[in-house]
Design an enzyme around this catalytic site. Sequence first.
Site, PDB file in Angstrom:
ATOM      1  N   HIS A 259      35.883 117.394   7.849  1.00 50.29           N
ATOM      2  CA  HIS A 259      37.004 117.157   7.484  1.00 50.29           C
ATOM      3  C   HIS A 259      37.971 116.266   8.493  1.00 50.29           C
ATOM      4  O   HIS A 259      39.094 115.914   8.409  1.00 50.29           O
ATOM      5  CB  HIS A 259      37.643 118.436   7.097  1.00 50.29           C
ATOM      6  CG  HIS A 259      37.158 119.105   6.026  1.00 50.29           C
ATOM      7  ND1 HIS A 259      37.153 118.411   4.627  1.00 50.29           N
ATOM      8  CD2 HIS A 259      36.558 120.461   5.995  1.00 50.29           C
ATOM      9  CE1 HIS A 259      36.428 119.533   3.886  1.00 50.29           C
ATOM     10  NE2 HIS A 259      36.022 120.570   4.582  1.00 50.29           N
TER      11      HIS A 259
ATOM     12  N   ASP B 152      27.730 119.624   1.873  1.00 46.36           N
ATOM     13  CA  ASP B 152      28.935 120.814   1.892  1.00 46.36           C
ATOM     14  C   ASP B 152      29.533 120.826   0.388  1.00 46.36           C
ATOM     15  O   ASP B 152      29.749 120.050  -0.189  1.00 46.36           O
ATOM     16  CB  ASP B 152      29.938 120.773   3.020  1.00 46.36           C
ATOM     17  CG  ASP B 152      30.713 121.758   3.293  1.00 46.36           C
ATOM     18  OD1 ASP B 152      30.488 122.408   4.226  1.00 46.36           O
ATOM     19  OD2 ASP B 152      31.883 122.121   2.644  1.00 46.36           O
TER      20      ASP B 152
ATOM     21  N   HIS C  19      32.813 121.353  -0.037  1.00 46.92           N
ATOM     22  CA  HIS C  19      34.012 120.573  -0.049  1.00 46.92           C
ATOM     23  C   HIS C  19      33.656 119.125   0.376  1.00 46.92           C
ATOM     24  O   HIS C  19      32.860 118.740   1.253  1.00 46.92           O
ATOM     25  CB  HIS C  19      34.656 121.221   1.126  1.00 46.92           C
ATOM     26  CG  HIS C  19      35.154 122.668   0.933  1.00 46.92           C
ATOM     27  ND1 HIS C  19      34.573 123.467   1.771  1.00 46.92           N
ATOM     28  CD2 HIS C  19      36.165 123.256   0.378  1.00 46.92           C
ATOM     29  CE1 HIS C  19      34.973 124.913   1.407  1.00 46.92           C
ATOM     30  NE2 HIS C  19      35.829 124.822   0.416  1.00 46.92           N
TER      31      HIS C  19
ATOM     32  N   ASP D 100      28.077 126.479   1.876  1.00 48.07           N
ATOM     33  CA  ASP D 100      28.948 126.965   0.899  1.00 48.07           C
ATOM     34  C   ASP D 100      28.917 126.951  -0.306  1.00 48.07           C
ATOM     35  O   ASP D 100      29.595 127.276  -1.242  1.00 48.07           O
ATOM     36  CB  ASP D 100      30.501 126.938   1.493  1.00 48.07           C
ATOM     37  CG  ASP D 100      30.493 125.369   1.703  1.00 48.07           C
ATOM     38  OD1 ASP D 100      29.719 124.576   1.649  1.00 48.07           O
ATOM     39  OD2 ASP D 100      31.678 125.039   2.475  1.00 48.07           O
TER      40      ASP D 100
HETATM   41  C1  OKP Z   1      35.517 123.619   5.761  1.00 49.91           C
HETATM   42  B1  OKP Z   1      34.133 123.147   5.410  1.00 49.91           B
HETATM   43  C2  OKP Z   1      39.970 128.362   0.327  1.00 49.91           C
HETATM   44  C3  OKP Z   1      40.777 127.692   1.333  1.00 49.91           C
HETATM   45  C4  OKP Z   1      40.138 126.576   1.954  1.00 49.91           C
HETATM   46  C5  OKP Z   1      39.801 125.110   3.864  1.00 49.91           C
HETATM   47  C6  OKP Z   1      38.682 125.116   3.608  1.00 49.91           C
HETATM   48  C7  OKP Z   1      37.678 124.341   4.782  1.00 49.91           C
HETATM   49  C8  OKP Z   1      36.472 124.156   4.559  1.00 49.91           C
HETATM   50  N1  OKP Z   1      40.495 129.578  -0.106  1.00 49.91           N
HETATM   51  N2  OKP Z   1      40.532 125.990   3.286  1.00 49.91           N
HETATM   52  O1  OKP Z   1      34.004 122.145   4.458  1.00 49.91           O
HETATM   53  O2  OKP Z   1      33.244 124.260   4.951  1.00 49.91           O
HETATM   54 ZN    ZN Z   2      32.856 123.523   2.957  1.00 47.98          ZN
END
Ligand code: OKP
Ligand code: ZN
Length: 334
Positions: A154, A190, A192, A279
Amino acid sequence: MRLFFDPRQLEHDPGQELHNGAWTAHSELPGRTRAILEAIGSTETPQDRGEGPLLRVHPPSYLAFLKTAHADWQAAGRPGNAIGYTWPVARRRPLNLSRIDAKLGQYSYDAATPIASGTWSAAYWGAQTALAAVDASLAAENSTFALCRPPGHHCGADYLGGYCYLNNAAIAAEAAIAAGKRRVAILDVDYHHGNGTQDIFYDRGDILFVSIHADPATDYPFYWGHGDETGEGAGEGFTLNLPLPQGTGLSAYRPALATALDRIAAFGADLLIVSYGADTFVGDPISHFALETADYALIARDIASLRLPTVVVMEGGYAVDALGANVAAFLSGF
Ligand code: OKP
Ligand code: ZN
């Protein structure tokens, strides 16, 4: 498969994040890494390659900010860890800012990513871990694992966010280019979207970014990762986003993976970097896909069928009790 890790990465402990209007326990814990270490056995400690390779991605002003942010925060008399409260959404531009609050806004995009006393050291050694893995992969033309923490995907060239401070995958990709590789592919699996990595290489035709992730219409990081983001300038066509709905399990994941791998094969990469987050696991506490532990071995085998030297870089994964098994299953595919 050579495995790299530096124990100084455990020194980062962000503690809390501001989430849905409340302070909650931070998901990105040192215990994540301990769980992975227990499952994968012994690792090699990276050499120190210095700041030069980091500066291929991040400007000196950003690194200077990161190094002193926690001390600056304490010098201002603040409790806990450094976190911003105001962000320059309109016409962000280089300014010689002196106040820590102003700098935090300038160099970040969310309130989930506090800077603690051990953050710079942990992020620095995480990047060194990625660099050691790239060198090993390039030398032996095979696959390596960089147990990076904190994660990186990120983080943009000059902003932190999403638990990320230095973009390990991007630093690895630039190191491979500097070592003479002509084309590098990054596959981000990932949960996200890897908005920082995408942003860093958005106008590049020599570094392909392909990502499979939760649809940003429903999930963080919301603003990036949509299917119509395809790159710009020389990078037009060298970003491929494959968003999937919440609830996705292996049967819907695998066709997206096949599309991603076809694109990478057509690109003709010399090296593959995989931003791997566990994740996507069904039991992940902050995510909503439905992959099972055994699925990671299949997914990794699909990726390995590209027969490219591959650096697996650790990103997210927050179901700590299952994390070791999930990472070990993924690595078994290589
Ligand atoms: C980092 B990586 C969800 C809140 C999400 C930020 C997530 C960052 C993920 N309840 N806040 O990509 O695993
Ligand atoms: Zn993530």
